[in-house]
Structures are given as structure tokens and as C-alpha cells.
Write a protein that holds these residues in place. Structure first.
Motif, mmCIF file in Angstrom:
data_model
loop_
_atom_site.group_PDB
_atom_site.id
_atom_site.type_symbol
_atom_site.label_atom_id
_atom_site.label_comp_id
_atom_site.label_asym_id
_atom_site.label_seq_id
_atom_site.Cartn_x
_atom_site.Cartn_y
_atom_site.Cartn_z
ATOM 1 N N ALA A 1 0.832 -1.209 0.000
ATOM 2 C CA ALA A 1 0.000 0.000 0.000
ATOM 3 C C ALA A 1 0.866 1.259 0.000
ATOM 4 C CB ALA A 1 -0.928 -0.008 1.211
ATOM 5 N N ALA A 2 1.957 1.239 0.794
ATOM 6 C CA ALA A 2 2.877 2.376 0.805
ATOM 7 C C ALA A 2 3.513 2.567 -0.567
ATOM 8 C CB ALA A 2 3.950 2.164 1.868
ATOM 9 N N ALA A 3 3.873 1.454 -1.215
ATOM 10 C CA ALA A 3 4.462 1.538 -2.561
ATOM 11 C C ALA A 3 3.457 2.084 -3.565
ATOM 12 C CB ALA A 3 4.965 0.158 -2.988
ATOM 13 N N ALA A 4 2.181 1.699 -3.444
ATOM 14 C CA ALA A 4 1.144 2.201 -4.353
ATOM 15 C C ALA A 4 0.977 3.708 -4.204
ATOM 16 C CB ALA A 4 -0.182 1.490 -4.086
ATOM 17 N N LEU A 5 1.040 4.202 -2.965
ATOM 18 C CA LEU A 5 0.920 5.642 -2.752
ATOM 19 C C LEU A 5 2.146 6.389 -3.263
ATOM 20 C CD1 LEU A 5 -0.904 5.498 0.622
ATOM 21 C CD2 LEU A 5 -1.595 6.967 -1.267
ATOM 22 N N GLU A 6 3.313 5.800 -3.102
ATOM 23 C CA GLU A 6 4.524 6.427 -3.635
ATOM 24 C C GLU A 6 4.449 6.482 -5.167
ATOM 25 O OE1 GLU A 6 7.867 8.554 -3.692
ATOM 26 O OE2 GLU A 6 6.743 8.003 -1.893
#
Length: 198
Positions: A125-130
Motif C-alpha cells: 500500500a505504501a508503494a502504491a501511494l509512492e
């Protein structure tokens, strides 16, 4: 016993030392990120609340997808009527159905260190937001928006959001390619002539 003068000096020294977050922690709290539009920050906050309500340890890409579909009309317009209904049906049943097998595991994209702190974002999820923030920057926008996050979710074939899309008979690779193509053709705005996913 420490004197008042020594305690004051100690406080001065401590306040001058910058506090470093634990490894990966900054990436786990991006709803405070100035690169997110107010609407997208609200989506992230809503996904966090949903994860807590569902009893999940972390907010994952399926939580983000669910909240995004509920709150962003532009994202909903990407999907045709029957598919959006099926998608939301899958997501609503998460806490009593297919999603139970995810509760003991971390959704890991491999892009960020795994942090197991309850209440944070999963690495995927953090990677998707980045990815969403980088996509916005490429088109010259200071703020990432809902379509950017959708592109970030479908960019990772291992994401739980992609698993949900696949379950609703939506080809995530085709959607990712279309979103990428739209971004290239209309760098300053989103293409709207492609119609919904069929």
C-alpha cells in the motif's frame, strides 16, 4: 541527583538532536504527505479506519481500493456498472469471507521494508501511494489524485487490490496499461474517452 541547570542543559541537547523515525516509518504514514490531494488524503484516512474496523493489522491495497471506489467518482467511472457492483460486493464481504486469510500475513510488494506495526500501511500500500505521487509529478502536478492511486495499485501484480479486481473479472494488467497510456497521451489531464473497463 541532577541539578536544575544540568537538567536544562540535557533538555537543550535532546531538543537539538533530530528525531529519526524507525526504518520505513515515514512511508507508513503518507496521509500526512503534502503530495496528496485533500481528497486522496481522506481516502487514505478512510482506508485506515476501515482496516481497524475490519480487525486487520495493516491497511492494504484492498482497503485503499474499497475506499477509493466509494469516494472517487472518476475512479468509479473507469468500471462499468455490473463490474463496480461486483467489486464492491467482494470488498464488503472482506471481513467475513475471502479476506480472512489475509489477516495473519503482511501484504508485501518487495519494494519497501516489511514493518509489522499494527495500524500502519502494508509495504504494498505504501508503494502504491509512492507510485501515485511519482505519477502525479511526471505530469507536472504537485498533488496525487485518485486515478494516480488506482494506477499505483494495479502496477503491482501481487497486490491484494489486484486480486480483488481479478476476482471481479477485471484484467489488472490491461487496466494498468490503459492508465499508463492515458497518462502519456494526456500528461496534463486524465483521458476520459477510453470508456469504462469492460
Amino acid at each position: 541527583m541532577t541539578g536544575a541547570g544540568e537538567a536544562g542543559e540535557l533538555d537543550d541537547v535532546q531538543s537539538s538532536v533530530p528525531r529519526q523515525p524507525p526504518s520505513g516509518q515515514e512511508a507508513l504514514r503518507p496521509d500526512d504527505d503534502a503530495r496528496l490531494s485533500a481528497e486522496l488524503a481522506a481516502v487514505v484516512a478512510g482506508a485506515r479506519r476501515r482496516a481497524v474496523r475490519d480487525g486487520d493489522r495493516q491497511t492494504d491495497t484492498a482497503h485503499l481500493l474499497h475506499t477509493l471506489l466509494e469516494s472517487d467518482p472518476e475512479v468509479r467511472a473507469v468500471f462499468d456498472g455490473p463490474r463496480i457492483a461486483r467489486l464492491l460486493g467482494y470488498l464488503v464481504q472482506r471481513s467475513i469471507g475471502y479476506g480472512l486469510r489475509w489477516q495473519g500475513a503482511v501484504e508485501d510488494s518487495g519494494a519497501l521494508p516489511v514493518v509489522t506495526e499494527a495500524g500502519g500501511l502494508s509495504p504494498a500500500a505504501a508503494a502504491a501511494l509512492e507510485h501515485a505521487c511519482e505519477r502525479a509529478a511526471r505530469r507536472g502536478d504537485d498533488l496525487a489524485r485518485g486515478m494516480d492511486l488506482l494506477a499505483g495499485i494495479v502496477a503491482d501484480p501481487r497486490a491484494r487490490g489486484v486480486e480483488v479486481l481479478t476476482g471481479a473479472a477485471i484484467d489488472a494488467r490491461e487496466l494498468a496499461a490503459r492508465l499508463d497510456n492515458d497518462a502519456k497521451e494526456c500528461p496534463g489531464e486524465y483521458a476520459t474517452d477510453g470508456g469504462p473497463v469492460r
